[in-house]
Write a protein that holds these residues in place. Structure first.
Motif, PDB file in Angstrom:
ATOM      1  N   MET A   1       9.053  -3.419   8.634  1.00  0.00           N
ATOM      2  CA  MET A   1       9.470  -3.333   7.258  1.00  0.00           C
ATOM      3  C   MET A   1       8.876  -4.473   6.425  1.00  0.00           C
ATOM      4  N   LYS A   2       8.823  -5.648   7.040  1.00  0.00           N
ATOM      5  CA  LYS A   2       8.328  -6.812   6.311  1.00  0.00           C
ATOM      6  C   LYS A   2       6.885  -6.601   5.851  1.00  0.00           C
ATOM      7  N   GLU A   3       6.066  -5.962   6.705  1.00  0.00           N
ATOM      8  CA  GLU A   3       4.668  -5.729   6.357  1.00  0.00           C
ATOM      9  C   GLU A   3       4.553  -4.853   5.110  1.00  0.00           C
ATOM     10  N   GLN A   4       5.406  -3.826   5.012  1.00  0.00           N
ATOM     11  CA  GLN A   4       5.387  -2.931   3.852  1.00  0.00           C
ATOM     12  C   GLN A   4       5.811  -3.667   2.586  1.00  0.00           C
ATOM     13  N   LEU A   5       6.783  -4.549   2.712  1.00  0.00           N
ATOM     14  CA  LEU A   5       7.227  -5.342   1.560  1.00  0.00           C
ATOM     15  C   LEU A   5       6.127  -6.306   1.112  1.00  0.00           C
ATOM     16  N   VAL A   6       5.430  -6.916   2.079  1.00  0.00           N
ATOM     17  CA  VAL A   6       4.330  -7.825   1.751  1.00  0.00           C
ATOM     18  C   VAL A   6       3.218  -7.066   1.025  1.00  0.00           C
ATOM     19  N   LYS A   7       2.879  -5.865   1.520  1.00  0.00           N
ATOM     20  CA  LYS A   7       1.845  -5.055   0.868  1.00  0.00           C
ATOM     21  C   LYS A   7       2.236  -4.723  -0.574  1.00  0.00           C
ATOM     22  N   GLY A   8       3.469  -4.324  -0.760  1.00  0.00           N
ATOM     23  CA  GLY A   8       3.946  -3.998  -2.105  1.00  0.00           C
ATOM     24  C   GLY A   8       3.864  -5.194  -3.034  1.00  0.00           C
ATOM     25  N   MET A   9       4.194  -6.371  -2.514  1.00  0.00           N
ATOM     26  CA  MET A   9       4.140  -7.588  -3.321  1.00  0.00           C
ATOM     27  C   MET A   9       2.689  -7.946  -3.651  1.00  0.00           C
ATOM     28  N   GLN A  10       1.807  -7.880  -2.669  1.00  0.00           N
ATOM     29  CA  GLN A  10       0.403  -8.226  -2.879  1.00  0.00           C
ATOM     30  C   GLN A  10      -0.281  -7.277  -3.860  1.00  0.00           C
ATOM     31  N   ARG A  11       0.114  -6.012  -3.818  1.00  0.00           N
ATOM     32  CA  ARG A  11      -0.499  -5.008  -4.695  1.00  0.00           C
ATOM     33  C   ARG A  11       0.222  -4.884  -6.032  1.00  0.00           C
ATOM     34  N   ASN A  12       1.291  -5.683  -6.196  1.00  0.00           N
ATOM     35  CA  ASN A  12       2.067  -5.669  -7.441  1.00  0.00           C
ATOM     36  C   ASN A  12       2.628  -4.270  -7.722  1.00  0.00           C
ATOM     37  N   GLN A  13       3.088  -3.601  -6.654  1.00  0.00           N
ATOM     38  CA  GLN A  13       3.568  -2.230  -6.752  1.00  0.00           C
ATOM     39  C   GLN A  13       5.082  -2.164  -6.886  1.00  0.00           C
ATOM     40  N   LEU A  14       5.540  -1.094  -7.517  1.00  0.00           N
ATOM     41  CA  LEU A  14       6.954  -0.750  -7.474  1.00  0.00           C
ATOM     42  C   LEU A  14       7.166   0.059  -6.206  1.00  0.00           C
ATOM     43  N   VAL A  15       8.326  -0.118  -5.570  1.00  0.00           N
ATOM     44  CA  VAL A  15       8.633   0.636  -4.351  1.00  0.00           C
ATOM     45  C   VAL A  15      10.057   1.170  -4.418  1.00  0.00           C
ATOM     46  N   TYR A  16      10.260   2.316  -3.767  1.00  0.00           N
ATOM     47  CA  TYR A  16      11.613   2.806  -3.530  1.00  0.00           C
ATOM     48  C   TYR A  16      12.051   2.227  -2.203  1.00  0.00           C
ATOM     49  N   MET A  55      18.288  -8.765   2.337  1.00  0.00           N
ATOM     50  CA  MET A  55      17.988  -9.118   3.716  1.00  0.00           C
ATOM     51  C   MET A  55      17.022  -8.075   4.280  1.00  0.00           C
ATOM     52  N   ILE A  56      15.923  -8.523   4.867  1.00  0.00           N
ATOM     53  CA  ILE A  56      14.916  -7.602   5.392  1.00  0.00           C
ATOM     54  C   ILE A  56      15.507  -6.707   6.477  1.00  0.00           C
ATOM     55  N   ASP A  57      16.407  -7.229   7.302  1.00  0.00           N
ATOM     56  CA  ASP A  57      17.019  -6.447   8.378  1.00  0.00           C
ATOM     57  C   ASP A  57      17.857  -5.282   7.860  1.00  0.00           C
ATOM     58  N   SER A  58      18.284  -5.335   6.600  1.00  0.00           N
ATOM     59  CA  SER A  58      19.118  -4.274   6.030  1.00  0.00           C
ATOM     60  C   SER A  58      18.307  -3.183   5.332  1.00  0.00           C
ATOM     61  N   VAL A  59      16.981  -3.328   5.314  1.00  0.00           N
ATOM     62  CA  VAL A  59      16.121  -2.319   4.693  1.00  0.00           C
ATOM     63  C   VAL A  59      15.859  -1.205   5.709  1.00  0.00           C
ATOM     64  N   LEU A  60      16.157   0.032   5.301  1.00  0.00           N
ATOM     65  CA  LEU A  60      15.943   1.179   6.183  1.00  0.00           C
ATOM     66  C   LEU A  60      14.565   1.804   5.992  1.00  0.00           C
ATOM     67  N   ALA A  61      14.086   1.836   4.733  1.00  0.00           N
ATOM     68  CA  ALA A  61      12.788   2.452   4.437  1.00  0.00           C
ATOM     69  C   ALA A  61      12.224   1.880   3.151  1.00  0.00           C
ATOM     70  N   VAL A  62      10.897   1.832   3.093  1.00  0.00           N
ATOM     71  CA  VAL A  62      10.193   1.378   1.891  1.00  0.00           C
ATOM     72  C   VAL A  62       9.065   2.374   1.622  1.00  0.00           C
ATOM     73  N   VAL A  63       9.034   2.906   0.391  1.00  0.00           N
ATOM     74  CA  VAL A  63       7.997   3.862   0.010  1.00  0.00           C
ATOM     75  C   VAL A  63       7.376   3.405  -1.299  1.00  0.00           C
TER      76      VAL A  63
END
Length: 73
Positions: A1-16, A55-63
């Motif tokens: 999950m952390k990798e997906q959050l990092v990608k979203g941050m680096q790309r300045n993207q909005l995520v669900y 908390m990253i551990d509480s994230v179930l999915a990132v899109v």
């Protein structure tokens, strides 16, 4: 999950994000990740219209939200 959050941050993207709150409720949020520190991250939540620490551990999915530009002819 952390990798997906990092990608979203680096790309300045909005995520669900599907997230389990402290009280056990599952929520779907539209966020923009601001920073990641250890096991948590700070993001702007567009539903609450405020910054929030998750908390990253509480994230179930990132899109990622992909906005397509429409051209006018």
């Amino acid at each position: 999950m952390k990798e997906q959050l990092v990608k979203g941050m680096q790309r300045n993207q909005l995520v669900y994000m599907m997230y389990v709150a402290k009280d056990g409720y599952i929520t779907k949020r539209c966020i923009k990740v601001i920073k990641i520190v250890g096991d948590s991250f700070q993001a702007y939540c567009f539903i609450r219209q405020a910054k929030h620490t998750f908390m990253i551990d509480s994230v179930l999915a990132v899109v990622p939200i992909i906005l397509k530009e429409r051209s006018v002819v």
